[in-house]
Structures are given as structure tokens and as C-alpha cells.
Design a protein around this motif. Structure first.
Motif, PDB file in Angstrom:
ATOM      1  N   THR A   1     -34.460 -76.493  19.520  1.00 53.61           N
ATOM      2  CA  THR A   1     -34.300 -77.839  18.961  1.00 53.61           C
ATOM      3  C   THR A   1     -35.478 -78.188  18.062  1.00 53.61           C
ATOM      4  N   THR A   2     -36.659 -77.890  18.515  1.00 55.46           N
ATOM      5  CA  THR A   2     -37.857 -78.176  17.719  1.00 55.46           C
ATOM      6  C   THR A   2     -37.847 -77.411  16.406  1.00 55.46           C
ATOM      7  N   GLN A   3     -37.482 -76.141  16.462  1.00 55.45           N
ATOM      8  CA  GLN A   3     -37.442 -75.340  15.239  1.00 55.45           C
ATOM      9  C   GLN A   3     -36.365 -75.841  14.272  1.00 55.45           C
ATOM     10  N   ALA A   4     -35.220 -76.250  14.809  1.00 54.49           N
ATOM     11  CA  ALA A   4     -34.155 -76.773  13.951  1.00 54.49           C
ATOM     12  C   ALA A   4     -34.598 -78.069  13.276  1.00 54.49           C
ATOM     13  N   ARG A   5     -35.321 -78.921  14.002  1.00 55.14           N
ATOM     14  CA  ARG A   5     -35.805 -80.169  13.409  1.00 55.14           C
ATOM     15  C   ARG A   5     -36.870 -79.905  12.346  1.00 55.14           C
ATOM     16  N   GLU A   6     -37.793 -78.981  12.627  1.00 61.89           N
ATOM     17  CA  GLU A   6     -38.891 -78.734  11.689  1.00 61.89           C
ATOM     18  C   GLU A   6     -38.465 -77.921  10.483  1.00 61.89           C
ATOM     19  N   ARG A   7     -37.719 -76.866  10.704  1.00 58.45           N
ATOM     20  CA  ARG A   7     -37.382 -75.959   9.599  1.00 58.45           C
ATOM     21  C   ARG A   7     -36.171 -76.432   8.792  1.00 58.45           C
ATOM     22  N   LEU A   8     -35.140 -76.886   9.485  1.00 57.71           N
ATOM     23  CA  LEU A   8     -33.885 -77.195   8.806  1.00 57.71           C
ATOM     24  C   LEU A   8     -33.637 -78.691   8.665  1.00 57.71           C
ATOM     25  N   TYR A   9     -34.553 -79.510   9.168  1.00 55.94           N
ATOM     26  CA  TYR A   9     -34.456 -80.963   9.106  1.00 55.94           C
ATOM     27  C   TYR A   9     -33.182 -81.482   9.772  1.00 55.94           C
ATOM     28  N   TYR A  10     -32.797 -80.877  10.875  1.00 52.84           N
ATOM     29  CA  TYR A  10     -31.647 -81.358  11.635  1.00 52.84           C
ATOM     30  C   TYR A  10     -32.061 -82.593  12.428  1.00 52.84           C
ATOM     31  N   VAL A  11     -31.094 -83.504  12.597  1.00 52.25           N
ATOM     32  CA  VAL A  11     -31.346 -84.715  13.378  1.00 52.25           C
ATOM     33  C   VAL A  11     -30.206 -84.914  14.354  1.00 52.25           C
ATOM     34  N   LYS A  12     -30.464 -85.690  15.372  1.00 52.30           N
ATOM     35  CA  LYS A  12     -29.409 -86.045  16.318  1.00 52.30           C
ATOM     36  C   LYS A  12     -28.610 -87.197  15.729  1.00 52.30           C
TER      37      LYS A  12
ATOM     38  N   VAL B   1     -32.629 -91.671  12.139  1.00 51.26           N
ATOM     39  CA  VAL B   1     -32.949 -91.785  10.720  1.00 51.26           C
ATOM     40  C   VAL B   1     -34.245 -91.017  10.489  1.00 51.26           C
ATOM     41  N   VAL B   2     -34.242 -90.141   9.505  1.00 47.03           N
ATOM     42  CA  VAL B   2     -35.413 -89.323   9.193  1.00 47.03           C
ATOM     43  C   VAL B   2     -35.978 -89.786   7.865  1.00 47.03           C
TER      44      VAL B   2
END
Length: 185
Positions: free
Chosen positions: A118-129, A133-134
Motif C-alpha cells: 500500500t505504501t509503495q502504491a501511494r508513493e510510486r503510483l500516487y494511488y489513493v483510497k 484528496v491528494v
């Protein structure tokens, strides 16, 4: 078997040199001529010494065996040393490979953790739940406005000349009075 005679120049030179230094005329200093004579008396005549050496057939055979053994063993010893160096280089290579394998296995274990994924997806691919709002902030400052080098840090405390309260009020009023507002849904 006859005994080899000692070289006459070595024994006679030693007795002459000892009598010269212990004689009644010895004052602690020797003249140059006496030193040269002593050095000449102590020399061993190589021809005399070599004529005293007798080689038997057994000595010749043993000497030839030693030379043959050295002739056979020197290349073998060189090959042995070369192979030991190659073995140590390969062992070092194996150690480096084992370290890399251990690092990769540790990385694989991290990827088995759902929190890490989850952390890698948020940091590398900018995924959000869903519902999040990012805000992405680019460094949009002009490079000329950025400080080039940091000044030296001083040991003394300095008070800033500006008051922070009016600055805060100006910021709040300008943000509240702006015509464009972002509506988040």
C-alpha cells in the motif's frame, strides 16, 4: 679419509690481526697501511679453498636430484599459487552473490506485507483510497529566487525585525477575500 686442511691465509691473518691490536704499540688508532694489510691477510684464496672440496659420486647424484626437484617443483608451485589466488577471488565473488541474494530475499519478504504494498502504491503510483484528496505540490519557484548557498550559522541569537501578527492577519484576509475558491466534493 683425510682431513681437509684449513686455508692458511685465514688462520694466519686472524693471528696477525689479533697480535697487531693487542700489541704494546696499540693506541686505539690504526694507521691506514696497517688496516689494509689486515684486510689483505684476512682474505681467503678461493682457488685454495675450492681445491679442498672433493665431490663424490653420491654428492653429485644428490646435487642433481635437488636441481631436478627444484626444476620440477617451481612451475608446480607457481601453478598452485595462481590457483589459490583464483580460488580466493571466486570465494569473494560467491560471498558478494550471497549478500545480493540475501538482500533480494529481504526485499521479497517486504513485498509480501500488505502495508508495504500500500505504501509503495501511494508513493510510486500516487494511488489513493476512495474519498481521499491528494495535493501534489510542485516546486514552481523560479531558480533565481532560491537561495544559492546557505549563510554561515552564528552563535548569537538575533531577533527578527518584523512582527508575525500583522503578517498572519494579512495572509488570512487575503485568503478569505480571494475570488477563486476550490470546491471539494
Amino acid at each position: 679419509m683425510a682431513r681437509r686442511p684449513a686455508p692458511p691465509s685465514a688462520s694466519s691473518g686472524a693471528s696477525r690481526a689479533s697480535s697487531a691490536t693487542t700489541g704494546p704499540r696499540s693506541t686505539g688508532r690504526t694507521s691506514r697501511g696497517a688496516a689494509n694489510r689486515g684486510a689483505q691477510d684476512r682474505r681467503v684464496d678461493v682457488r685454495e679453498w675450492a681445491s679442498g672440496i672433493r665431490l663424490s659420486a653420491f654428492s653429485v647424484i644428490m646435487l642433481s636430484l635437488v636441481v631436478l626437484g627444484a626444476w620440477v617443483l617451481v612451475p608446480t608451485l607457481g601453478t598452485f599459487i595462481d590457483q589459490r589466488q583464483k580460488i580466493s577471488a571466486l570465494e569473494e565473488s560467491i560471498q558478494v552473490s550471497e549478500d545480493q541474494i540475501a538482500a533480494l530475499e529481504k526485499e521479497r519478504e517486504r513485498w509480501n506485507d500488505p502495508a508495504y504494498i500500500t505504501t509503495q502504491a501511494r508513493e510510486r503510483l500516487y494511488y489513493v483510497k476512495p474519498g481521499e484528496v491528494v495535493y501534489l505540490i510542485d516546486n514552481d519557484l523560479d531558480p533565481a529566487a532560491l537561495p544559492q548557498q546557505q549563510g554561515p550559522v552564528s552563535d548569537t541569537l538575533e531577533e527578527t525585525p518584523s512582527d508575525w501578527m500583522p503578517q498572519l492577519l494579512r495572509t488570512l484576509t487575503s485568503a478569505g477575500l480571494s475570488d477563486t475558491a476550490a470546491v471539494v466534493r
